[in-house]
Scaffold this motif. Structure first.
Motif, PDB file in Angstrom:
ATOM      1  N   ASN A 115      29.708  37.958  35.849  1.00  0.00           N
ATOM      2  CA  ASN A 115      28.818  38.716  34.947  1.00  0.00           C
ATOM      3  C   ASN A 115      28.425  39.812  35.591  1.00  0.00           C
ATOM      4  N   GLU A 116      27.798  39.935  36.873  1.00  0.00           N
ATOM      5  CA  GLU A 116      27.192  41.301  37.545  1.00  0.00           C
ATOM      6  C   GLU A 116      28.110  42.016  37.688  1.00  0.00           C
ATOM      7  N   THR A 117      29.492  41.775  38.172  1.00  0.00           N
ATOM      8  CA  THR A 117      30.313  42.733  38.480  1.00  0.00           C
ATOM      9  C   THR A 117      30.938  43.407  37.191  1.00  0.00           C
ATOM     10  N   LEU A 118      31.180  42.713  36.133  1.00  0.00           N
ATOM     11  CA  LEU A 118      31.572  42.980  34.848  1.00  0.00           C
ATOM     12  C   LEU A 118      30.404  44.209  34.167  1.00  0.00           C
ATOM     13  N   THR A 119      29.082  43.864  34.618  1.00  0.00           N
ATOM     14  CA  THR A 119      28.052  44.791  34.194  1.00  0.00           C
ATOM     15  C   THR A 119      28.087  46.171  34.852  1.00  0.00           C
ATOM     16  N   ARG A 120      28.173  46.086  36.394  1.00  0.00           N
ATOM     17  CA  ARG A 120      28.307  47.215  37.005  1.00  0.00           C
ATOM     18  C   ARG A 120      29.486  48.016  36.708  1.00  0.00           C
ATOM     19  N   TRP A 121      30.623  47.385  36.581  1.00  0.00           N
ATOM     20  CA  TRP A 121      31.837  48.250  36.109  1.00  0.00           C
ATOM     21  C   TRP A 121      31.602  48.882  34.737  1.00  0.00           C
ATOM     22  N   THR A 122      31.217  48.264  33.903  1.00  0.00           N
ATOM     23  CA  THR A 122      30.888  48.656  32.420  1.00  0.00           C
ATOM     24  C   THR A 122      30.071  49.882  32.550  1.00  0.00           C
ATOM     25  N   LYS A 123      28.957  49.664  33.261  1.00  0.00           N
ATOM     26  CA  LYS A 123      27.880  50.716  33.292  1.00  0.00           C
ATOM     27  C   LYS A 123      28.486  51.844  33.660  1.00  0.00           C
ATOM     28  N   GLY A 124      29.152  51.803  34.682  1.00  0.00           N
ATOM     29  CA  GLY A 124      29.681  53.019  35.380  1.00  0.00           C
ATOM     30  C   GLY A 124      31.197  53.594  34.737  1.00  0.00           C
ATOM     31  N   SER A 125      31.462  52.991  33.704  1.00  0.00           N
ATOM     32  CA  SER A 125      32.717  53.469  33.050  1.00  0.00           C
ATOM     33  C   SER A 125      32.509  54.530  31.961  1.00  0.00           C
ATOM     34  N   PRO A 126      33.383  55.512  32.016  1.00  0.00           N
ATOM     35  CA  PRO A 126      33.155  56.721  30.986  1.00  0.00           C
ATOM     36  C   PRO A 126      33.348  56.428  29.347  1.00  0.00           C
ATOM     37  N   LYS A 127      34.070  55.148  29.304  1.00  0.00           N
ATOM     38  CA  LYS A 127      34.400  54.845  28.113  1.00  0.00           C
ATOM     39  C   LYS A 127      33.932  53.261  27.867  1.00  0.00           C
ATOM     40  N   PRO A 128      33.865  52.865  26.708  1.00  0.00           N
ATOM     41  CA  PRO A 128      33.647  51.217  26.566  1.00  0.00           C
ATOM     42  C   PRO A 128      34.874  50.472  27.063  1.00  0.00           C
ATOM     43  N   VAL A 129      34.650  49.410  27.553  1.00  0.00           N
ATOM     44  CA  VAL A 129      35.685  48.515  28.290  1.00  0.00           C
ATOM     45  C   VAL A 129      36.174  47.574  27.371  1.00  0.00           C
ATOM     46  N   VAL A 130      37.418  47.359  27.416  1.00  0.00           N
ATOM     47  CA  VAL A 130      38.104  45.962  26.790  1.00  0.00           C
ATOM     48  C   VAL A 130      38.707  45.425  27.889  1.00  0.00           C
ATOM     49  N   LEU A 131      38.333  44.094  27.949  1.00  0.00           N
ATOM     50  CA  LEU A 131      38.954  43.127  28.932  1.00  0.00           C
ATOM     51  C   LEU A 131      40.015  42.080  28.363  1.00  0.00           C
ATOM     52  N   LEU A 132      41.035  41.927  28.820  1.00  0.00           N
ATOM     53  CA  LEU A 132      42.079  41.067  28.439  1.00  0.00           C
ATOM     54  C   LEU A 132      42.142  40.112  29.352  1.00  0.00           C
ATOM     55  N   ILE A 133      41.957  38.771  29.329  1.00  0.00           N
ATOM     56  CA  ILE A 133      41.765  37.681  30.326  1.00  0.00           C
ATOM     57  C   ILE A 133      43.115  36.895  29.834  1.00  0.00           C
ATOM     58  N   ASP A 134      44.037  36.837  30.773  1.00  0.00           N
ATOM     59  CA  ASP A 134      45.303  35.883  30.241  1.00  0.00           C
ATOM     60  C   ASP A 134      45.157  34.566  31.023  1.00  0.00           C
ATOM     61  N   GLU A 135      45.859  33.500  30.463  1.00  0.00           N
ATOM     62  CA  GLU A 135      45.897  32.445  31.136  1.00  0.00           C
ATOM     63  C   GLU A 135      44.541  31.547  31.505  1.00  0.00           C
ATOM     64  N   ILE A 136      43.508  31.827  30.549  1.00  0.00           N
ATOM     65  CA  ILE A 136      42.183  31.429  30.846  1.00  0.00           C
ATOM     66  C   ILE A 136      41.919  29.726  31.018  1.00  0.00           C
ATOM     67  N   ASP A 137      42.958  29.297  30.139  1.00  0.00           N
ATOM     68  CA  ASP A 137      42.879  27.802  29.977  1.00  0.00           C
ATOM     69  C   ASP A 137      43.493  27.145  31.232  1.00  0.00           C
ATOM     70  N   ALA A 138      44.045  27.877  32.152  1.00  0.00           N
ATOM     71  CA  ALA A 138      44.704  27.502  33.588  1.00  0.00           C
ATOM     72  C   ALA A 138      43.712  27.079  34.199  1.00  0.00           C
ATOM     73  N   LEU A 139      42.310  27.356  34.142  1.00  0.00           N
ATOM     74  CA  LEU A 139      41.125  27.105  34.959  1.00  0.00           C
ATOM     75  C   LEU A 139      40.897  25.697  34.503  1.00  0.00           C
ATOM     76  N   ILE A 140      39.966  25.209  35.651  1.00  0.00           N
ATOM     77  CA  ILE A 140      39.793  23.718  35.623  1.00  0.00           C
ATOM     78  C   ILE A 140      38.249  23.802  35.964  1.00  0.00           C
ATOM     79  N   GLY A 141      37.969  22.739  35.084  1.00  0.00           N
ATOM     80  CA  GLY A 141      36.414  22.081  35.082  1.00  0.00           C
ATOM     81  C   GLY A 141      35.294  23.182  35.488  1.00  0.00           C
ATOM     82  N   ASP A 142      34.640  22.871  36.503  1.00  0.00           N
ATOM     83  CA  ASP A 142      33.283  23.758  36.647  1.00  0.00           C
ATOM     84  C   ASP A 142      33.602  25.286  36.589  1.00  0.00           C
ATOM     85  N   THR A 143      34.946  25.504  37.199  1.00  0.00           N
ATOM     86  CA  THR A 143      35.247  26.898  37.420  1.00  0.00           C
ATOM     87  C   THR A 143      35.381  27.540  35.946  1.00  0.00           C
TER      88      THR A 143
END
Length: 526
Positions: free
Chosen positions: A125-153
């Motif tokens: 969350n914090e990394t995305l906040t700092r990255w977006t704040k410093g970006s000159p344009k609105p950010v779009v993030l495409l996250i692939d294979e999200i359902d490969a992650l397991i459990g608490d992660t």
């Protein structure tokens, strides 16, 4: 020379390809992004999801309105329940992708520090906040294979993305697209921390829409194969193209795998002056199934899941729609690409229809002590079907309870056992084509056996007794005749399984011949 792609994202310089951005509703996706929506794109494995996401990233970055980044988080799967290791892997991968695609090192400079300061449950969350704040344009993030992650992660990642939602677009990505095999609502996440099962819908309740990437349409299949013809001059017969569509129903990996097998792997297909025929396509299909390619092997893993079994089993048995079949389970199995719900609930395509019984009975085929030579007539090389089915009748009487008990799919046990027995014999040179589905009350098999004088075709219809034996036979004769007539079969057999445990084998076992519409049909009771 370009070729048909069967592994990894499509690269149109290397592969025959359909423009990825034509695979989905681009205008609809752009509208969702403009509206600052978070949404899901899901589809079965190897249908082109990654190719589409990469193309979308390139498109958005070229247009210049947004700053878009694609990241595959599959490497976080190895961390399993270790949230710190999982988040660290994701942040590292994001930084790598930023360097590669955006030629920027902002994430590289900050992510380790953020992880140490914020801890794993807030670092993304914090990394995305700092990255977006410093970006000159609105950010779009495409996250692939999200359902490969397991459990608490997975839970932590979804909740960190949800926590920043209200800060978009100034302090968080304007749009996040989650991409995987399943819709987020189908996630059943086992949490060690919370000691509970948490659904994806509750962990990520900011989803505006779920989009499903579909199969190719028939015109798209023909357009893809036309690229091979244009570049090599090699033609496909009309029957071959029609058969490719029938076998695959446009499933992208199957379409490409058949094309690669028949045009690049098979010796006669590599001769570009040789047109591709329907017979060559059948040979290519058998080669793929026998080799148990990775894509087809993944089916075996999914068939072991209980949610899959309760949907697939009644289809294999050809019975009525069971009362316990839930809408969520049906949707889940459809999302995996195993079934189609258009019209009658059925297996998604003819290749899967052949693969599934083979996968479920693979070890059974190997351990059935039967030799093909026992059932081949020496005078003409044809199968002796009376001898073969008589042998199965005796085998079924002696061993069915033992063998069927070993199947996970017990309701379809008799049908699967006969198919395993037949497959054991036909693996030496023939093939079986199958038709089955919910509500059909039967399974239709077509045995195709080449012999020196031609091709032997034998129809076998399998039925469980519903009601009386006489009414089952009466209905079965009509359907067997209809199927045999449609296939142009040389002979026809009706096999009836009686699962009434109160009856003796002497009552169940019989065989006799009937004439229906001037065709001889042999009936086998078991």
């Amino acid at each position: 020379m370009r070729f048909f792609n069967t592994a990894g994202p499509v690269r149109c310089d290397d592969h025959y390809c359909l423009p990825p951005l034509t695979r989905f509703d681009l205008d609809g996706i752009l509208s969702l992004i403009d509206q600052k929506k978070y949404f899901v794109l899901h589809a079965p494995r190897q249908t082109g999801k990654t190719s589409c996401l990469l193309a979308l990233m390139d498109y958005l970055n070229r247009e210049g309105k947004y700053r878009c980044l694609y990241v595959n988080v599959e490497m976080g799967q190895a961390a399993r329940e270790d949230v710190r290791e999982g988040v660290q892997a994701i942040l590292s991968r994001m930084a790598s992708m930023e360097r590669a695609y955006l030629n920027d090192r902002f994430l590289t400079r900050i992510w380790k520090e953020v992880l140490e300061e914020s801890g794993p449950y807030d670092a993304l969350n914090e990394t995305l906040t700092r990255w977006t704040k410093g970006s000159p344009k609105p950010v779009v993030l495409l996250i692939d294979e999200i359902d490969a992650l397991i459990g608490d992660t997975l839970i932590s990642v979804l909740r960190q993305l949800r926590a920043g939602y209200s800060e978009r677009p100034a302090l968080f990505p304007q749009t996040i697209v989650l991409c995987g095999v399943r819709d987020v609502r189908d996630y059943r996440i086992h949490s060690d921390r919370d000691k509970a099962i948490i659904t994806g819908g509750s962990a990520f309740n900011i989803k505006a829409k779920s989009l499903r990437l579909g199969n190719f349409g028939q015109p798209e299949v023909e357009a893809l194969y036309a690229q091979h013809t244009q570049e090599t001059g090699q033609q496909f017969s009309d029957k071959a193209l029609a058969l490719i569509w029938d076998l695959t129903q446009g499933q992208p990996w199957l379409v490409n795998a058949l094309g690669y097998e028949v045009c690049f792997e098979m010796k006669n297909g590599r001769e570009r002056s040789q047109p591709i025929t329907a017979e060559m396509v059948i040979e290519a299909k058998e080669n793929l199934i026998l080799r148990r390619e990775t894509h087809l092997d993944q089916l075996a893993d999914k068939l072991e899941e209980e949610r899959v079994r309760v949907v697939i089993e009644p289809i294999l048995a050809g019975g009525e729609m069971p009362d316990r079949l839930s809408e969520d389970d049906v949707q889940y199995v459809e999302d995996l690409g195993l079934i189609s719900t258009r019209g009658q609930l059925r297996i998604a395509n003819l290749i899967y229809q052949e693969v599934i019984p083979r996968v479920l009975t693979y070890t059974t085929q190997l351990t059935i002590a039967q030799e093909p030579s026992w059932y081949i007539r020496p005078q003409d090389g044809c199968l002796d079907m009376d001898r073969l089915l008589s042998a199965f009748q005796q085998f079924f009487r002696q061993h069915s309870e033992h063998w069927i008990e070993r199947f996970d799919y017990k309701e379809a046990g008799p049908q699967l056992l006969l198919q395993a027995f037949l497959q054991r014999i036909l693996n030496s040179g023939g093939r079986i084509e199958r038709e089955y589905g919910l509500g059909r009350l039967r399974t239709d098999l077509l045995l195709v056996w080449p012999y020196p004088g031609g091709i032997q075709q034998v129809v076998i219809e399998l039925k469980l007794i519903y009601g009386s034996l006489s009414s089952t036979i009466e209905k079965g004769l009509g359907k067997t005749w209809e199927y045999a007539d449609r296939c142009g079969a040389d002979e026809a057999h009706l096999v009836i399984f009686d699962r009434d445990k109160s009856k003796t084998w002497e009552e169940k076992i019989f065989n006799r011949e009937e004439t229906y519409q001037r065709r001889q049909i042999r009936i086998w009771g078991m």
